[in-house]
Design an enzyme around this catalytic site. Structure first.
Site, short mmCIF file in Angstrom:
data_model
loop_
_atom_site.label_atom_id
_atom_site.label_comp_id
_atom_site.label_asym_id
_atom_site.label_seq_id
_atom_site.Cartn_x
_atom_site.Cartn_y
_atom_site.Cartn_z
N LEU A 1 37.87 32.21 45.19
CA LEU A 1 39.44 32.20 45.11
C LEU A 1 39.55 33.29 44.30
O LEU A 1 39.29 33.45 43.05
CB LEU A 1 39.97 31.06 44.47
CG LEU A 1 39.57 29.55 44.94
CD1 LEU A 1 40.41 28.54 44.64
CD2 LEU A 1 39.82 29.83 46.84
N GLY A 2 40.08 34.73 44.85
CA GLY A 2 40.08 35.83 44.09
C GLY A 2 41.55 36.44 44.62
O GLY A 2 42.33 35.69 45.11
N HIS B 1 33.32 37.67 52.13
CA HIS B 1 32.77 37.16 51.03
C HIS B 1 31.27 36.39 51.33
O HIS B 1 31.07 35.54 50.44
CB HIS B 1 33.72 36.09 50.45
CG HIS B 1 35.00 36.76 50.08
ND1 HIS B 1 36.28 35.97 50.07
CD2 HIS B 1 35.34 37.89 49.42
CE1 HIS B 1 37.42 36.71 50.02
NE2 HIS B 1 36.86 37.83 49.44
N GLY C 1 39.24 31.05 40.81
CA GLY C 1 38.22 29.79 40.68
C GLY C 1 37.58 29.62 39.54
O GLY C 1 37.43 28.64 39.20
N ARG D 1 26.70 47.64 50.12
CA ARG D 1 27.52 46.48 50.58
C ARG D 1 28.34 46.90 51.73
O ARG D 1 29.02 48.05 51.88
CB ARG D 1 28.57 46.23 49.52
CG ARG D 1 29.55 44.91 50.09
CD ARG D 1 30.78 44.81 48.94
NE ARG D 1 31.49 43.81 49.76
CZ ARG D 1 32.79 43.79 49.38
NH1 ARG D 1 33.55 44.86 48.61
NH2 ARG D 1 33.37 42.67 49.85
N GLU E 1 28.05 39.06 43.20
CA GLU E 1 27.75 39.81 44.52
C GLU E 1 26.54 40.94 44.63
O GLU E 1 25.87 41.02 45.51
CB GLU E 1 28.99 40.11 45.31
CG GLU E 1 29.98 39.16 45.59
CD GLU E 1 31.20 39.46 46.08
OE1 GLU E 1 31.48 39.67 47.44
OE2 GLU E 1 32.21 39.49 45.04
N ARG F 1 48.24 38.46 51.22
CA ARG F 1 48.05 38.00 52.76
C ARG F 1 48.61 36.44 52.99
O ARG F 1 48.45 35.61 52.05
CB ARG F 1 46.54 38.02 52.97
CG ARG F 1 45.82 39.56 52.83
CD ARG F 1 44.40 39.30 53.44
NE ARG F 1 43.66 40.54 53.00
CZ ARG F 1 42.43 40.41 52.39
NH1 ARG F 1 42.07 39.34 51.77
NH2 ARG F 1 41.89 41.70 51.97
N ASN G 1 28.71 50.28 46.19
CA ASN G 1 29.87 49.49 47.15
C ASN G 1 30.92 50.65 47.04
O ASN G 1 31.54 50.99 45.95
CB ASN G 1 30.40 48.28 46.03
CG ASN G 1 31.58 47.53 46.85
OD1 ASN G 1 31.91 48.09 47.81
ND2 ASN G 1 31.97 46.52 46.09
P1 ADP Z 1 39.08 40.31 43.81
O1 ADP Z 1 39.47 39.98 45.33
O2 ADP Z 1 40.01 41.60 43.74
O3 ADP Z 1 38.02 40.75 43.50
P2 ADP Z 1 39.19 38.75 41.66
O4 ADP Z 1 38.33 37.85 42.04
O5 ADP Z 1 39.10 39.59 40.43
O6 ADP Z 1 39.78 39.39 42.92
O7 ADP Z 1 40.54 37.37 41.44
C1 ADP Z 1 41.79 38.08 40.77
C2 ADP Z 1 42.79 36.97 40.59
O8 ADP Z 1 42.02 36.37 39.52
C3 ADP Z 1 44.01 37.37 39.98
O9 ADP Z 1 45.03 36.54 40.74
C4 ADP Z 1 44.05 37.00 38.63
O10 ADP Z 1 45.22 36.52 38.20
C5 ADP Z 1 42.98 35.79 38.61
N1 ADP Z 1 42.55 35.58 37.18
C6 ADP Z 1 42.75 34.49 36.38
N2 ADP Z 1 42.23 34.65 35.18
C7 ADP Z 1 41.54 35.54 35.20
C8 ADP Z 1 40.96 36.41 34.19
N3 ADP Z 1 40.73 35.84 33.04
N4 ADP Z 1 40.14 37.44 34.54
C9 ADP Z 1 40.13 37.89 35.81
N5 ADP Z 1 41.04 37.41 36.66
C10 ADP Z 1 41.67 36.29 36.61
#
Ligand code: ADP
Length: 397
Positions: A208-209, A179, A332, A90, A385, A240, A7
């Site tokens: 949801l990230g 995604h 998520g 990727r 992924e 965003r 990636n």
């Molecule tokens: P990306 O799109 O950068 O891959 P992620 O899927 O890692 O993002 O998601 C990041 C989000 O997940 C942040 O807003 C973070 O606050 C939330 N989050 C909540 N709890 C956790 C946790 N235990 N570990 C990682 N991220 C967390």
């Protein structure tokens, strides 16, 4: 069979070596600061972490370093590069040029150059990664696995924008989504977990990230997704804006003396829950701020939950029913209050959360957090992924 998953970002390169016999990760890591002074490779294998500080002027040097680690006597997990059967890359955007995972050759790379402008922040980096791997491993089979492929099954009335049709034909401006590997993985895992064939199921998958997208999956195929021509569309995200009336950004640009590019940077980097809260793009910080009484953090979280709920409702309509909702990715998988907000007050639609199950900390396993009498199953499924990329690459061979 062993697959190396790559990636590549503009100044970074993440990798995993996966043994397809048991789908286990033999080694993984990442190079940071490629092309910038202070290069560093963090390599994890054999239960240890190895940190190599070395300048990496370009991606070819970076991938050479990774390969050195993979075959190293102490840090390595294979005896020689011959043990790597193929490389899966990727790629964020495929446009309409590639609808599925594609074997790399010279002609494919020419097309990749042509469509690079579709994802100017991501695709050129992926091309650098592929070219570097081809330079270092000229005889290795390589696959391009696109984030957009899973969304290629959307019907035309779902992916089209209501613009002049000639512009769609000429410039291919339409919804592509993102995604896709994650949505595909968790939809498949949901079917497996529920003991049903994918063909039988109507699922809404919520990735949801930091970036977030929601997809409607019918019979194992994506029929709609919230991200658009770029990842800017859909629900509000870390930085965003998500969906917005484009006339509003024109208005803001005029008021603030910004041109359209600056306006897009504003929408991509300074908006979302960061812009609303003024606190952070990270949901852990937002929840802490809300608990400390910060009302803008409360508003940002409410907007996010409501934004996701509206897509859930829309996709129930698009699917003509719903069997399962899946939550995945950083938020998520780890944030019960967000999951609760997304499915709140939906008992009338057969969606009922079990608050206790929802509160259980993420343990990396698939969890059913719906109430026993919920018609719709609500699942938390850790995404993977890299495994999808490895599987797709292996399948192509
Ligand atoms: P990306 O799109 O950068 O891959 P992620 O899927 O890692 O993002 O998601 C990041 C989000 O997940 C942040 O807003 C973070 O606050 C939330 N989050 C909540 N709890 C956790 C946790 N235990 N570990 C990682 N991220 C967390």
């Amino acid at each position: 069979m062993k697959i190396l998953v790559i990636n590549a970002g503009s100044s970074s390169l993440k990798y995993q070596l996966i043994d397809m016999e048991n789908e286990s990760v033999l080694a993984k890591g990442g190079c940071e600061r490629i092309g910038i002074p202070g290069g560093k490779l963090i390599h994890k294998a054999n239960g240890k972490e190895f940190v190599i500080e070395k300048e990496m002027p370009n991606h070819t040097v970076a991938i050479s370093l990774v390969l050195e680690e993979l075959v190293d006597e102490t840090a390595g997990v294979i005896k020689s590069m011959d043990e790597i059967d193929a490389v899966g890359h990727r790629v964020v955007a495929s446009g309409e040029a590639f609808k599925k995972t594609t074997l790399v050759d010279d002609a494919v790379m020419v097309t990749m150059d042509e469509i690079a402008e579709l994802a100017p922040l991501h695709n050129p980096a992926a091309i650098l990664g592929v070219n570097a791997c081809r330079a270092v491993m000229p005889n290795k089979k390589m696959a391009l696995v696109f984030d957009t492929s899973f969304h290629a099954t959307m019907p035309d009335y779902a992916y089209m924008y209501a613009i002049d049709y000639a512009d769609y034909q000429e410039y291919k401006v339409r919804r592509y989504g993102a995604h896709g590997t994650s949505h595909k993985f968790v939809a498949g895992e949901a079917a497996r977990f529920l003991g049903k064939a994918p063909e039988e199921l109507k699922i809404v998958t919520c990735h949801l990230g930091n970036g977030s997208s929601i997809s409607a999956v019918k019979g194992g195929k994506c029929i709609d997704t919230s991200m658009g021509f770029t990842p800017l569309a859909g629900v509000p995200m870390g930085t965003r804006s998500g969906d917005i009336d484009v006339a509003a950004i024109n208005f803001i640009c005029n008021k603030k003396g910004m041109d359209l590019n600056e306006g897009l940077t504003y929408l991509n980097k300074k908006s979302g829950v960061l812009g609303i809260s003024g606190v952070s793009s990270d949901f852990r910080d937002l929840i802490a701020a809300k608990e400390a009484g910060n009302d803008r953090a409360r508003l940002a979280l409410d907007m996010f939950g409501y934004g996701c709920k509206k897509y859930l409702g829309a996709y129930m309509a698009a699917l003509g029913g719903l069997d399962a909702i899946v939550f995945t990715a950083g938020i998520g998988e780890n944030t019960p209050s967000v999951r609760a907000a997304v499915v709140s007050d939906m008992e009338a639609f057969g969606i009922k959360l079990d608050a206790e199950k929802n509160a259980i900390k993420n343990n990396g396993a698939i969890r059913d957090i719906s109430a026993a009498d919920s018609k719709v199953r609500i699942l938390v499924i850790p995404t993977n992924e890299e495994l999808v990329i490895a599987r797709e690459t292996a399948a192509l061979l």
